[in-house]
Scaffold this motif. Structure first.
Motif, PDB file in Angstrom:
ATOM      1  N   ALA A  26      -0.938  28.490  37.517  1.00  0.00           N
ATOM      2  CA  ALA A  26      -2.382  29.522  38.426  1.00  0.00           C
ATOM      3  C   ALA A  26      -1.738  30.107  39.452  1.00  0.00           C
ATOM      4  O   ALA A  26      -2.087  31.389  39.806  1.00  0.00           O
ATOM      5  CB  ALA A  26      -3.681  28.034  38.275  1.00  0.00           C
ATOM      6  N   GLY A  30      -1.380  36.886  41.325  1.00  0.00           N
ATOM      7  CA  GLY A  30      -3.325  36.907  41.172  1.00  0.00           C
ATOM      8  C   GLY A  30      -3.601  36.402  42.616  1.00  0.00           C
ATOM      9  O   GLY A  30      -4.519  37.068  43.183  1.00  0.00           O
ATOM     10  N   TYR A 112       2.956  42.650  35.043  1.00  0.00           N
ATOM     11  CA  TYR A 112       3.271  41.306  36.097  1.00  0.00           C
ATOM     12  C   TYR A 112       4.671  41.673  36.831  1.00  0.00           C
ATOM     13  O   TYR A 112       4.871  40.921  37.634  1.00  0.00           O
ATOM     14  CB  TYR A 112       2.949  39.899  35.375  1.00  0.00           C
ATOM     15  CG  TYR A 112       2.520  38.693  36.804  1.00  0.00           C
ATOM     16  CD1 TYR A 112       1.268  38.505  36.815  1.00  0.00           C
ATOM     17  CD2 TYR A 112       4.052  37.411  36.913  1.00  0.00           C
ATOM     18  CE1 TYR A 112       1.562  37.750  37.819  1.00  0.00           C
ATOM     19  CE2 TYR A 112       3.307  36.923  37.720  1.00  0.00           C
ATOM     20  CZ  TYR A 112       2.427  36.599  37.887  1.00  0.00           C
ATOM     21  OH  TYR A 112       1.564  35.800  39.059  1.00  0.00           O
ATOM     22  N   PHE A 233      -7.826  35.216  35.749  1.00  0.00           N
ATOM     23  CA  PHE A 233      -6.609  35.766  35.798  1.00  0.00           C
ATOM     24  C   PHE A 233      -5.169  34.705  36.475  1.00  0.00           C
ATOM     25  O   PHE A 233      -4.963  34.470  36.378  1.00  0.00           O
ATOM     26  CB  PHE A 233      -6.347  37.194  36.163  1.00  0.00           C
ATOM     27  CG  PHE A 233      -4.699  37.791  36.772  1.00  0.00           C
ATOM     28  CD1 PHE A 233      -4.321  38.821  35.279  1.00  0.00           C
ATOM     29  CD2 PHE A 233      -4.444  37.228  37.663  1.00  0.00           C
ATOM     30  CE1 PHE A 233      -3.482  38.989  35.424  1.00  0.00           C
ATOM     31  CE2 PHE A 233      -2.560  38.081  37.487  1.00  0.00           C
ATOM     32  CZ  PHE A 233      -2.273  38.560  36.811  1.00  0.00           C
ATOM     33  N   SER A 236      -5.513  31.742  35.130  1.00  0.00           N
ATOM     34  CA  SER A 236      -4.623  31.534  33.247  1.00  0.00           C
ATOM     35  C   SER A 236      -4.766  31.261  32.271  1.00  0.00           C
ATOM     36  O   SER A 236      -4.563  30.942  31.586  1.00  0.00           O
ATOM     37  CB  SER A 236      -2.770  30.692  33.600  1.00  0.00           C
ATOM     38  OG  SER A 236      -2.129  30.991  35.029  1.00  0.00           O
TER      39      SER A 236
HETATM   40  N1  TRP Z   1      -2.696  32.853  37.484  1.00  0.00           N
HETATM   41  C1  TRP Z   1      -1.027  33.705  37.796  1.00  0.00           C
HETATM   42  C2  TRP Z   1      -1.387  34.050  38.390  1.00  0.00           C
HETATM   43  O1  TRP Z   1      -2.685  34.548  39.019  1.00  0.00           O
HETATM   44  C3  TRP Z   1      -1.016  35.037  35.994  1.00  0.00           C
HETATM   45  C4  TRP Z   1      -0.918  34.227  34.873  1.00  0.00           C
HETATM   46  C5  TRP Z   1      -0.012  32.972  34.594  1.00  0.00           C
HETATM   47  C6  TRP Z   1      -2.005  34.750  33.782  1.00  0.00           C
HETATM   48  N2  TRP Z   1      -0.118  32.959  33.200  1.00  0.00           N
HETATM   49  C7  TRP Z   1      -0.987  33.912  32.883  1.00  0.00           C
HETATM   50  C8  TRP Z   1      -2.426  34.911  34.083  1.00  0.00           C
HETATM   51  C9  TRP Z   1      -2.567  34.151  31.933  1.00  0.00           C
HETATM   52  C10 TRP Z   1      -3.669  35.060  32.578  1.00  0.00           C
HETATM   53  C11 TRP Z   1      -3.536  34.578  31.363  1.00  0.00           C
HETATM   54  O2  TRP Z   1      -0.230  35.034  38.951  1.00  0.00           O
END
Ligand code: TRP
Length: 460
Positions: A26, A30, A112, A233, A236
């Motif tokens: 998570a 982001g 990313y 996002f 995750s």
């Molecule tokens: N949550 C991560 C962030 O904030 C990014 C991320 C990892 C993600 N796995 C994910 C986003 C799955 C969406 C779905 O940077």
């Protein structure tokens, strides 16, 4: 009764490890990169409020649902959905949800890792003392020079992709557990330290006002959608990452407690990063609405100026890379788990294959910041970073919320209620009923209405 399934890919060794891994997924770009810049673009307070509401009433319940499905299925998301649908006497076509998730994960990973590559480059710059004496202009010029050089970007993007593939190839357990145990506390500490510095700039009140004092006249339809998408996002959610992690979760672990912990830590990191960055932005006369470069322009000014900035700057970008790394792993894990299960591939082969594919796809994002850049209108806002923005909108604003909505519908309407009670393991008291109401009614409808409402805002 359902037969007892065990995961083919191993299990987390304890509840703490699940929390660490899920937090690792998570907390990432982001929180540190995206949250501050989209908050800046959307005018601050009101946007932050909508984002927090989305986390609380949509994100957290759906996160519990996603983990619940994963742990019950104990397979890659595609097979989990197929299994659970069969068990509930529903259509095997629910496995589509897994497929869409795999595609979303690959698309997100492609950009990313380009952004994570920026952070890798900044580790070296920081260590090199490149930030010393930076003001708004020179910091902006430094960032501009980097992103307009596709060769550099493609190189760092490759390095980051390789790092990710290395861990995924070994299996998420062995690589991830230790990394996150050190990383998370270190990240909190360093953010606290930066906060101390930023508060001293004398702009604390302005920062608080910008982030937490909602001015609803600044809230646009695009802002609401962005906040919704970002709730998914940042946690995750909506593409199977947390589902896969749930599939490695021991049965006796409490889903609700762990998910609350993860969501709270994730939100804290985002708000702390936001505070630090906006204080520096205001103290240096930068524009909050300067887009994806915000973090990479504001923080170097601070590191260039503060005592020990060389050390802290280097350490900070190292931590950002780590945070991005533990997130990226979860972006490609569903695809890799699927190739291992259904194609009998070795983990290494599968990880390399997916990594290579994401790298090539990432070149689209690499070019977005230089020769392929174009601007377009979305929901009344002007987007200037071409394909990067297109990919971001496609995934965060549409694929993740719709994926999350499908997960909520599955947990709330398709699965046997008794099975969800059994899996959540908190009995059928008030806590359970709140969750059930949220996934059954509130979250799917909220997402549905917001997305439908956005359709007429699309360019025609
Ligand atoms: N949550 C991560 C962030 O904030 C990014 C991320 C990892 C993600 N796995 C994910 C986003 C799955 C969406 C779905 O940077």
């Amino acid at each position: 009764m359902t037969e007892k399934r065990v995961s083919l890919h191993g299990m987390w060794s304890s509840r703490l490890v699940f929390i660490l891994a899920a937090t690792g997924s998570a907390v990432g770009l982001g929180n540190i990169w995206k949250f501050p810049y989209i908050t800046g673009l959307n005018g601050g307070g009101a946007f932050v409020l909508v984002y927090l509401i989305c986390i609380a009433i949509i994100g957290i319940p759906i996160m519990m649902a996603e983990v619940l499905l994963g742990r019950r299925g104990r397979r890659s998301p595609i097979n989990t959905m197929m299994e659970l649908a069969r068990e509930a006497g529903s259509s095997p076509r629910w496995s589509w949800l897994g497929w869409v998730g795999v595609v979303a994960g690959i698309l997100i990973m492609s950009y990313y890792s380009v952004i994570a590559g920026w952070a890798v480059a900044y580790v070296l710059d920081a260590a090199d003392g490149a930030f010393v004496g930076f003001d708004g202009d020179s910091a902006g010029a430094h960032f501009g020079a980097m992103v307009s050089n596709p060769g550099t970007l493609a190189f760092w993007h490759a390095i980051f992709t390789i790092l990710t593939v290395l861990v995924v190839a070994r299996g998420v357990r062995s690589g991830l557990e230790q990394a996150v145990k050190v990383l998370m506390p270190a990240l909190f500490l360093l953010l606290a330290l930066l906060m101390g510095y930023a508060v001293n700039t004398g702009y604390f009140a302005d920062g608080l006002h910008f982030l937490f004092d909602p001015d609803f006249s600044k809230l646009t339809p695009e802002g609401v959608l962005t906040a919704l998408g970002h709730a998914f996002f940042t946690l995750s959610l909506g593409m199977g990452a947390i589902m896969v992690y749930g599939s490695y979760m021991p049965k006796k672990t409490s889903i609700s407690k762990t998910i609350f912990t993860v969501a709270i830590m994730d939100t804290l990191v985002a708000l702390m990063a936001g505070m630090v960055i906006f204080l520096i932005v205001f103290a240096n006369g930068l524009q909050p609405a300067s887009g994806p470069g915000l973090v990479f322009v504001s923080l170097p000014i601070a590191f260039g100026e503060m005592s020990g900035g060389l050390l802290f700057g280097t350490l900070f970008f190292v931590l950002v890379v780590f945070a991005a790394w533990t997130s990226a792993i979860s972006l490609i894990e569903p695809a890799v788990a699927f190739l291992v299960e259904n194609r009998g591939m070795r983990r290494t082969t599968a990880a390399v294959l997916i990594g290579a594919f994401c790298w090539v796809l990432g070149l689209v994002t690499v070019m977005s910041f230089s020769s392929w850049s174009f601007s377009f209108e979305f929901a009344g806002a002007t987007k200037t970073d071409g394909m990067f923005d297109v990919l971001d909108i496609l995934t965060s604003t549409f694929m993740l919320p719709l994926g999350g909505m499908a997960i909520a519908i599955f947990a709330g309407w398709i699965m046997q209620r008794a099975d969800t009670v059994d899996e959540l393991g908190v009995g059928e008291g008030a806590g359970y009923r709140v969750w059930y109401t949220l996934v059954r009614y509130v979250s799917p409808f909220a997402v549905g209405i917001l997305i439908l409402n956005s359709l007429h805002l699309l360019p025609t």
